[in-house]
Design an enzyme around this catalytic site. Structure first.
Site, short mmCIF file in Angstrom:
data_model
loop_
_atom_site.label_atom_id
_atom_site.label_comp_id
_atom_site.label_asym_id
_atom_site.label_seq_id
_atom_site.Cartn_x
_atom_site.Cartn_y
_atom_site.Cartn_z
CB SER A 52 -40.42 -16.55 -3.36
OG SER A 52 -39.27 -15.74 -3.25
N1 SAM Z 1 -38.62 -13.84 -0.66
C1 SAM Z 1 -39.00 -12.54 -1.17
C2 SAM Z 1 -40.47 -12.33 -1.02
O1 SAM Z 1 -41.14 -13.22 -0.49
O2 SAM Z 1 -40.96 -11.28 -1.43
C3 SAM Z 1 -38.64 -12.40 -2.62
C4 SAM Z 1 -37.21 -12.17 -2.85
S1 SAM Z 1 -36.88 -11.78 -4.54
C5 SAM Z 1 -37.10 -13.32 -5.33
C6 SAM Z 1 -35.12 -11.60 -4.42
C7 SAM Z 1 -34.68 -10.32 -3.77
O3 SAM Z 1 -33.28 -10.40 -3.56
C8 SAM Z 1 -34.93 -9.07 -4.61
O4 SAM Z 1 -35.70 -8.17 -3.88
C9 SAM Z 1 -33.53 -8.53 -4.87
O5 SAM Z 1 -33.46 -7.13 -4.91
C10 SAM Z 1 -32.77 -9.09 -3.70
N2 SAM Z 1 -31.31 -9.19 -3.84
C11 SAM Z 1 -30.60 -9.61 -4.91
N3 SAM Z 1 -29.29 -9.58 -4.63
C12 SAM Z 1 -29.17 -9.15 -3.34
C13 SAM Z 1 -28.06 -8.91 -2.47
N4 SAM Z 1 -26.80 -9.11 -2.84
N5 SAM Z 1 -28.33 -8.48 -1.22
C14 SAM Z 1 -29.60 -8.26 -0.81
N6 SAM Z 1 -30.68 -8.46 -1.59
C15 SAM Z 1 -30.47 -8.90 -2.84
#
Ligand code: SAM
Length: 207
Positions: A52
């Protein structure tokens, strides 16, 4: 990064700013992206996901109002960068990632940086982590179509849930504060627009 992109844009919680100054964001991205690691933008990680944008990480973290003793649930571990910030600011962090390879890589990075107050689980985070609830704070790092009621149920009274809610391409950051034992008794605040990858799961979007 912290002075020009985060403090300058209004984030003022000194503990959040100190954590963002301390944690090396370049460790969480591939070597080829090291030079861009301190730009104010999301960057690609594996599996077509993103680390992010630093300002959004700071804004969402500040909105959780962490003082140091909290138990926090994070949904969407991704690279583990936001997880590390939370681990600096709270007592314990429970983080759920649906993609196993990302969870494994994040675990190794967090171990390398000595963050041992973090538990990571692979699965659909839209269910929350019932066995560990209630949480003082819950943060969702992927865009949801609605506020999952099951997550509000896992908030302690006084607890805060911060998440992006909207359509598949743009969302509004929302903070929900639980006010009493009644799960419908909440305060809802809008914190601004954002763009996140989709929250995929039972109480999110279809894959
Ligand atoms: N905050 C993180 C970082 O600093 O690296 C980035 C997160 S990224 C924008 C969003 C993440 O949410 C992805 O890795 C995706 O695989 C995960 N994701 C999406 N749906 C999800 C779910 N239902 N449960 C767990 N993880 C999920």
């Amino acid at each position: 990064m912290v002075d020009s992109q985060i403090r300058a844009r209004g984030v003022s919680d000194s503990r959040v700013l100190a954590a963002m100054e301390k944690i090396p964001r370049h460790i969480f991205v591939d070597a080829g992206l090291t030079e861009q690691a301190y730009n104010d933008s999301p960057l690609p990680i594996d599996e077509r996901q993103t680390i992010s944008q630093p300002y959004i990480v700071a804004l969402m973290t500040e909105a959780l109002r962490l003082k140091g003793k909290e138990k926090v649930l994070e949904i969407g571990t991704g690279s583990g960068y936001q997880t590390a910030i939370l681990a600096e600011l709270a007592a314990s962090v429970f983080s759920i990632e649906r993609i196993a390879s990302l969870a494994g890589k994040a675990r190794r990075t967090l171990d390398y940086l000595n963050y041992y107050n973090v538990a990571i689980r692979v699965g659909d985070g839209t269910y929350g982590w019932r066995e560990e609830s209630p949480f003082d704070a819950i943060i969702v790092a992927a865009g949801a179509p609605d506020i999952p009621r099951i997550l509000v149920e896992q908030l302690d009274v006084g607890g805060r849930l911060v998440l992006p809610v909207g359509n598949r391409s743009t969302q509004e950051l929302i903070r929900i504060t639980r006010l009493s034992d009644d799960v419908n008794d909440v305060k809802k605040e809008q914190l601004g627009g954002c763009r996140f990858v989709n929250l995929i799961g039972e109480y999110g979007w279809e894959s």
